[in-house]
Design a protein around this motif. Structure first.
Motif, short mmCIF file in Angstrom:
data_model
loop_
_atom_site.label_atom_id
_atom_site.label_comp_id
_atom_site.label_asym_id
_atom_site.label_seq_id
_atom_site.Cartn_x
_atom_site.Cartn_y
_atom_site.Cartn_z
N PHE A 82 10.06 6.04 1.65
CA PHE A 82 8.97 5.86 2.61
C PHE A 82 8.75 7.11 3.45
O PHE A 82 7.60 7.52 3.66
CB PHE A 82 9.24 4.67 3.54
N GLN A 86 5.26 9.01 3.61
CA GLN A 86 4.54 9.13 4.87
C GLN A 86 4.21 10.59 5.16
O GLN A 86 3.09 10.91 5.60
CB GLN A 86 5.38 8.55 6.01
N THR A 131 7.96 -2.57 -3.88
CA THR A 131 8.26 -1.88 -2.62
C THR A 131 7.41 -0.62 -2.47
O THR A 131 6.94 -0.30 -1.37
CB THR A 131 9.75 -1.53 -2.53
N PHE A 134 4.12 -1.62 -1.09
CA PHE A 134 4.27 -1.89 0.35
C PHE A 134 4.35 -0.59 1.13
O PHE A 134 3.69 -0.43 2.18
CB PHE A 134 5.52 -2.73 0.59
N HIS A 135 5.14 0.37 0.66
CA HIS A 135 5.26 1.65 1.35
C HIS A 135 3.91 2.37 1.44
O HIS A 135 3.59 2.97 2.47
CB HIS A 135 6.26 2.55 0.61
N LYS A 138 1.88 0.60 4.08
CA LYS A 138 2.49 0.82 5.40
C LYS A 138 2.21 2.24 5.90
O LYS A 138 1.95 2.44 7.11
CB LYS A 138 3.99 0.57 5.33
N LEU A 185 -1.82 -9.07 3.51
CA LEU A 185 -2.49 -7.93 4.13
C LEU A 185 -3.96 -8.23 4.39
O LEU A 185 -4.50 -7.86 5.44
CB LEU A 185 -2.36 -6.69 3.25
#
Length: 279
Positions: A82, A86, A131, A134-135, A138, A185
């Motif tokens: 993540f 990011q 995942t 999701f990352h 996010k 979401l």
């Protein structure tokens, strides 16, 4: 509609080749700048089946976006990490100014009967295909909310995200998990004008299926695992007369769902499946 995405920025994972590159080029052709992200390294549990894209592949995606007259920021990042993802997202937004469309496309596939899958195969699949999605969401959502003018997230699932497939228990579990994530979401982000949908392709003619292991799942027992032997069963999956769809067919759905024509479409599971769902 060459200006459908004019002034917009798309953040795309798994963008080095295949569907991800196709989505990047389609949105760029319609006016979008692109933040293109890929891991560009092998994953051990996948390596026996097919090879992952390279840094050269990612650079080629960026080159082809720029050839269309749009800006491209290419970053190497693993969706399982993540913090690294990011950082890639933040540097892209810093250079291009904003984000409007997020395409969580990065994914892998491997094969095996459920009780014979290794712990590594299972974990890699969940980590990348669920995942990692999701990352991706996010990393982007806070910026999209702060911008205050909506946007959309497109999560690339699969026909296996709507119905489990033999030999693909881990893949099916991850892709069906993406649908639950999308629905949650969509409910959370509606008040911010941010739409969230999943796209569910059938077989797509990319390196993920162009190998003997995949052909072996469709070839007759005892037959050599070749495309020629696999094609009849691949064709029989579908109501429409095709063994697979092209990357561009999925990109057509991406362009529609990312555009204003779909401004009231959210929480939808959008099939590009040649009729698998009605078999």
């Amino acid at each position: 509609m060459a200006d459908r995405m004019a002034g917009k920025v798309a953040f795309i994972t798994g963008a080095a080749r295949g569907q991800g590159r196709s989505h990047a080029l389609r949105l760029a052709a319609e006016g979008a700048d692109v933040i293109a992200v890929d891991r560009c390294a092998e994953i051990d549990s996948v390596a026996p089946v097919y090879s992952m894209p390279t840094e050269h592949d990612l650079a080629e995606t960026a080159r082809r976006v720029e050839e269309l007259g749009r800006r491209a920021v290419a970053r190497i990042a693993d969706v399982r990490d993540f913090d690294g993802l990011q950082a890639a997202f933040d540097s892209g937004v810093a250079e291009l100014g904003r984000v409007d469309v997020v395409i969580a496309n990065a994914g892998i596939v491997s094969f095996g009967r459920s009780w014979e899958l290794t712990a590594e195969q299972w974990q890699d699949m969940i980590d990348v295909n669920l995942t990692g999605v999701f990352h991706t969401a996010k990393a982007a959502i806070p910026t999209m909310i702060e911008q205050g003018d909506g946007g959309c997230l497109l999560l690339i699932s699969s026909v296996a995200g709507l119905k489990g497939r033999g030999g693909l228990a881990h893949y099916s579990a991850a892709k069906q998990g993406v649908v639950g994530l999308m629905q949650s979401l969509a409910g959370e982000l509606g008040e911010h004008g941010i739409r969230v949908n999943t796209i569910h392709p059938t077989n797509v003619s990319t390196p993920m299926i162009q190998h003997p292991t995949f052909y072996g799942m469709f070839s007759p027992p005892g037959a050599e695992p070749t495309l020629e032997n696999a094609e009849p069963a691949m064709r029989a999956m579908h109501v429409l007369p095709t063994p697979w769809v092209r990357e561009s067919d999925v990109s057509d759905a991406v362009a529609f769902l990312a555009g204003d024509e779909a401004r009231f479409v959210t929480g939808a599971a959008f099939p590009v499946d040649a009729g698998v769902g009605v078999r």
